[in-house]
Design an enzyme around this catalytic site. Structure first.
Site, mmCIF file in Angstrom:
data_model
loop_
_atom_site.group_PDB
_atom_site.id
_atom_site.type_symbol
_atom_site.label_atom_id
_atom_site.label_comp_id
_atom_site.label_asym_id
_atom_site.label_seq_id
_atom_site.Cartn_x
_atom_site.Cartn_y
_atom_site.Cartn_z
ATOM 1 N N ARG A 1 0.866 -1.177 0.000
ATOM 2 C CA ARG A 1 0.000 0.000 0.000
ATOM 3 C C ARG A 1 0.904 1.229 0.000
ATOM 4 O O ARG A 1 2.027 1.188 0.504
ATOM 5 C CB ARG A 1 -0.899 0.013 1.239
ATOM 6 C CG ARG A 1 -1.799 -1.218 1.397
ATOM 7 C CD ARG A 1 -2.530 -1.179 2.733
ATOM 8 N NE ARG A 1 -3.448 -2.297 2.902
ATOM 9 C CZ ARG A 1 -3.120 -3.459 3.475
ATOM 10 N NH1 ARG A 1 -1.886 -3.656 3.932
ATOM 11 N NH2 ARG A 1 -4.011 -4.416 3.596
ATOM 12 N N ARG B 1 -0.704 -2.070 -6.693
ATOM 13 C CA ARG B 1 -0.981 -3.214 -5.805
ATOM 14 C C ARG B 1 -1.930 -4.191 -6.505
ATOM 15 O O ARG B 1 -1.750 -5.412 -6.426
ATOM 16 C CB ARG B 1 -1.582 -2.685 -4.503
ATOM 17 C CG ARG B 1 -1.885 -3.730 -3.425
ATOM 18 C CD ARG B 1 -2.174 -2.979 -2.140
ATOM 19 N NE ARG B 1 -2.955 -3.746 -1.194
ATOM 20 C CZ ARG B 1 -2.446 -4.549 -0.253
ATOM 21 N NH1 ARG B 1 -1.143 -4.728 -0.201
ATOM 22 N NH2 ARG B 1 -3.220 -5.186 0.593
ATOM 23 N N LYS C 1 -1.739 -2.489 7.470
ATOM 24 C CA LYS C 1 -3.105 -2.164 7.903
ATOM 25 C C LYS C 1 -3.370 -2.818 9.250
ATOM 26 O O LYS C 1 -3.058 -3.994 9.451
ATOM 27 C CB LYS C 1 -4.096 -2.663 6.858
ATOM 28 C CG LYS C 1 -5.488 -2.069 7.015
ATOM 29 C CD LYS C 1 -6.340 -2.386 5.806
ATOM 30 C CE LYS C 1 -7.699 -1.718 5.907
ATOM 31 N NZ LYS C 1 -8.530 -1.990 4.717
ATOM 32 N N HIS D 1 -2.762 2.396 -5.604
ATOM 33 C CA HIS D 1 -3.381 1.101 -5.329
ATOM 34 C C HIS D 1 -3.494 0.261 -6.602
ATOM 35 O O HIS D 1 -3.591 -0.964 -6.534
ATOM 36 C CB HIS D 1 -4.749 1.280 -4.666
ATOM 37 C CG HIS D 1 -5.053 0.211 -3.662
ATOM 38 N ND1 HIS D 1 -4.422 0.129 -2.437
ATOM 39 C CD2 HIS D 1 -5.902 -0.846 -3.716
ATOM 40 C CE1 HIS D 1 -4.874 -0.926 -1.778
ATOM 41 N NE2 HIS D 1 -5.768 -1.537 -2.527
ATOM 42 N N TYR E 1 -11.050 -9.466 -2.671
ATOM 43 C CA TYR E 1 -10.107 -8.570 -3.351
ATOM 44 C C TYR E 1 -9.777 -9.094 -4.737
ATOM 45 O O TYR E 1 -9.824 -8.367 -5.729
ATOM 46 C CB TYR E 1 -8.840 -8.483 -2.491
ATOM 47 C CG TYR E 1 -7.847 -7.433 -2.930
ATOM 48 C CD1 TYR E 1 -7.932 -6.139 -2.436
ATOM 49 C CD2 TYR E 1 -6.804 -7.735 -3.798
ATOM 50 C CE1 TYR E 1 -7.016 -5.169 -2.806
ATOM 51 C CE2 TYR E 1 -5.878 -6.779 -4.177
ATOM 52 C CZ TYR E 1 -5.987 -5.492 -3.668
ATOM 53 O OH TYR E 1 -5.074 -4.543 -4.051
#
Length: 205
Positions: free
Chosen positions: A55, A151, A80, A148, A183
């Protein structure tokens, strides 16, 4: 220059994931100078977010001591939920990071964030978003290019390579397999379908 918006301009809006191709990422990297300090730094930052799947907040929180150039690993201490994890970095990305670390030392910086301004201060996520927009325009890429998204690109490549979902979970720093499953369904649905079709099973057994 490190200042930028603290929140992404699309906050509250959902856009479909658009993973980049390897060629598109190569164009982004090619647009970063190999001589100017900012180009060397930005190239290393893009490489880390793309090849390690970090991230933007994780990449910007890295410290030089958390990069092991001998083992080729990054120690992410502030993931996170403030969870720590260790991820590997391939030789090409590690070389980009090592070049920036050398340049950083030449500038007299010993402490502070790995990816810092030319004055040694922290970069902001807003700066990174704006930098990627500039690189996108320079490269002529039509897709959205944002932190992102790198990612997403990393995750999509892992799926195509057949990496087990539990390994992808740990690589991305997700809290559970269910989070990773959701995801990946958003990031690489076509790749997941193709991967499932490619598996064999003898139903007569």
């Amino acid at each position: 220059m490190s200042k930028g918006n603290t929140q992404p301009p699309n906050k509250g809006h959902k856009y479909p994931a658009e993973p980049l191709s390897a060629d598109e990422v190569a164009l982004l990297l090619r647009g970063c100078s190999l001589r100017a300090p900012t180009g060397i730094r930005n190239r290393a930052l893009i490489a880390v977010m793309y090849r390690a799947g970090l991230r933007v907040s994780e990449a910007l929180a890295l410290r030089p001591a958390e990069v092991n150039t001998t083992d080729g690993t990054l120690r992410v201490l502030h993931g996170k939920g403030d969870k720590a994890r260790t991820v590997g970095l391939d030789a090409g990305a590690l070389d980009a990071v090592a070049r920036w670390m050398d340049k950083r030392r030449e500038s007299g910086f010993r402490n502070g964030p790995l990816f810092c301004t030319l004055a040694g201060g922290p970069l902001s996520a807003g700066y990174v978003r704006d930098m990627l927009k500039r690189q996108r325009a320079k490269a002529g890429i039509e897709k959205r290019v944002h932190p992102h998204g790198l990612r997403h690109t990393h995750a999509a490549e892992l799926v195509r390579e057949g990496v087990p979902i539990n390994v992808i979970r740990d690589q991305l720093g997700h809290s559970s397999l269910a989070v990773t499953d959701r995801y990946l369904r958003n990031v690489a649905p076509a790749d997941l379908i193709a991967l499932g079709k490619s598996r064999t099973w003898d139903g007569e057994r």
